[in-house]
Design a protein around this motif. Structure first.
Motif, PDB file in Angstrom:
ATOM      1  N   ILE A   1       3.063   3.664  -0.190  1.00 28.24           N
ATOM      2  CA  ILE A   1       1.650   3.722  -0.591  1.00 28.24           C
ATOM      3  C   ILE A   1       1.589   3.625  -2.099  1.00 28.24           C
ATOM      4  CG2 ILE A   1      -0.404   5.191  -0.723  1.00 28.24           C
ATOM      5  CD1 ILE A   1       0.263   6.377   1.932  1.00 28.24           C
ATOM      6  N   GLU A   2       0.617   2.854  -2.611  1.00 27.86           N
ATOM      7  CA  GLU A   2       0.487   2.800  -4.067  1.00 27.86           C
ATOM      8  C   GLU A   2       0.100   4.174  -4.585  1.00 27.86           C
ATOM      9  OE1 GLU A   2      -2.455  -0.019  -5.477  1.00 27.86           O
ATOM     10  OE2 GLU A   2      -4.047   0.934  -4.371  1.00 27.86           O
TER      11      GLU A   2
ATOM     12  N   GLY B   1       3.271  15.790   4.443  1.00 24.25           N
ATOM     13  CA  GLY B   1       3.594  14.621   5.249  1.00 24.25           C
ATOM     14  C   GLY B   1       2.425  13.724   5.592  1.00 24.25           C
ATOM     15  N   ASP B   2       1.267  13.976   4.999  1.00 27.93           N
ATOM     16  CA  ASP B   2       0.081  13.193   5.355  1.00 27.93           C
ATOM     17  C   ASP B   2       0.214  11.716   5.005  1.00 27.93           C
ATOM     18  OD1 ASP B   2      -1.398  15.367   6.441  1.00 27.93           O
ATOM     19  OD2 ASP B   2      -1.876  16.033   4.410  1.00 27.93           O
ATOM     20  N   ALA B   3       0.774  11.406   3.842  1.00 29.71           N
ATOM     21  CA  ALA B   3       0.933  10.003   3.445  1.00 29.71           C
ATOM     22  C   ALA B   3       1.876   9.284   4.406  1.00 29.71           C
ATOM     23  CB  ALA B   3       1.454   9.909   2.013  1.00 29.71           C
ATOM     24  N   ALA B   4       2.998   9.900   4.706  1.00 28.49           N
ATOM     25  CA  ALA B   4       3.953   9.287   5.635  1.00 28.49           C
ATOM     26  C   ALA B   4       3.330   9.116   7.016  1.00 28.49           C
ATOM     27  CB  ALA B   4       5.224  10.131   5.719  1.00 28.49           C
ATOM     28  N   ARG B   5       2.602  10.132   7.498  1.00 31.23           N
ATOM     29  CA  ARG B   5       1.962  10.018   8.807  1.00 31.23           C
ATOM     30  C   ARG B   5       0.911   8.912   8.817  1.00 31.23           C
ATOM     31  NH1 ARG B   5       3.110  15.356   9.181  1.00 31.23           N
ATOM     32  NH2 ARG B   5       1.221  16.079   8.180  1.00 31.23           N
ATOM     33  N   GLY B   6       0.199   8.729   7.704  1.00 29.11           N
ATOM     34  CA  GLY B   6      -0.765   7.625   7.614  1.00 29.11           C
ATOM     35  C   GLY B   6      -0.073   6.282   7.741  1.00 29.11           C
ATOM     36  N   LEU B   7       1.056   6.111   7.048  1.00 27.12           N
ATOM     37  CA  LEU B   7       1.818   4.865   7.164  1.00 27.12           C
ATOM     38  C   LEU B   7       2.378   4.688   8.565  1.00 27.12           C
ATOM     39  CD1 LEU B   7       3.754   4.729   3.770  1.00 27.12           C
ATOM     40  CD2 LEU B   7       1.817   3.314   4.481  1.00 27.12           C
TER      41      LEU B   7
END
Length: 189
Positions: free
Chosen positions: A57-58, A130-136
Motif C-alpha cells: 500500500i502506498e 493488521g488492517d492494511a494487510a487484511r485489506g490487501l
C-alpha cells in the motif's frame, strides 16, 4: 535481521507503548542500503513461493516492496490511497483503517494489474493490528488471485496483526519482531 535491529535501536523514537517512529529510515526518509538489504532478505525467504507480483500500500511500503520485487524479478503493484485523474475506474477497492494515522481510507488496485490466478507476495513496513494487510488480502482474494505470503519489516508482536493473519493460515515472515516498548525501551523477540 541484525542490521535492521541495530538501526531501530540507533534511530527509533518510542512515541508511546504502541508507537515507534522510524521515519529517518522507513517512512519519511529512506535508507537505500538498508532497504536493498531488506529486499534481498525477503527475496531469499520467498524465492521458492513462485511469486508473480509483489504488492503493498502506498506509500511507506513502496521502497521495501520495490527492493523485494527487484530481487525476485517480478512487478511491484501498490494499492493507491487517493484517486487521481489517471486512476483506472475499473479497480478493486477496500476500506482500510490506519493504526498510525487514526483514519479510514479507501485503497484501490486497478484490475489490469491484479489478475485471477496470480500469486501475490504482500510486503509492508509495519504490522500492528493488521488492517492494511487484511485489506490487501481481501483485494487479492476478490481478484481471484492467491496470497503467496506476507513479508513485514517490523512486526509489533504485542499487537494482534501478525498473529491474526497467521491464524488465517497465511505465511507471515517479519524481519524484526518488537515484543515491547514499555517505558520507552525497545525489546525484540
Amino acid at each position: 535481521m541484525d542490521l535492521l535491529k541495530n538501526k531501530i535501536l540507533e534511530v527509533g523514537v518510542v512515541i508511546s507503548k504502541d508507537v515507534i517512529k522510524l521515519d529517518s529510515i522507513l517512512n519519511h526518509q529512506v535508507d537505500p542500503q538498508l532497504t536493498l538489504e531488506m529486499g534481498k532478505v525477503f527475496a531469499t525467504r520467498f524465492r521458492e513461493a513462485a511469486v508473480d507480483k509483489v504488492m503493498t500500500i502506498e506509500s511507506s511500503g513502496i521502497p521495501i516492496a520495490f527492493a523485494t520485487a527487484l530481487e525476485l524479478g517480478v512487478p511491484l503493484v501498490f494499492a493507491r490511497r487517493k484517486k487521481t485523474l489517471t486512476t483506472d475506474d475499473d479497480a478493486w477497492s477496500e476500506r482500510v483503517p490506519s493504526f498510525t494515522k487514526g483514519i479510514v481510507t479507501d485503497i484501490m488496485v486497478s484490475k489490469a494489474y491484479l489478475r485471477e490466478g496470480e500469486r501475490v507476495l504482500i510486503i509492508d513496513d509495519f504490522i500492528a493490528n493488521g488492517d492494511a494487510a487484511r485489506g490487501l488480502i481481501r483485494v487479492i482474494r476478490r481478484a481471484g488471485a492467491e496470497i503467496a505470503a506476507v513479508g513485514i519489516a517490523v512486526e509489533k508482536t504485542f499487537q494482534s496483526g501478525g498473529r491474526s493473519i497467521r491464524e488465517e493460515g497465511i505465511h507471515v515472515e517479519s524481519l524484526v519482531k518488537i515484543a515491547s516498548m514499555e517505558n520507552g525501551n525497545i525489546i525484540f523477540e
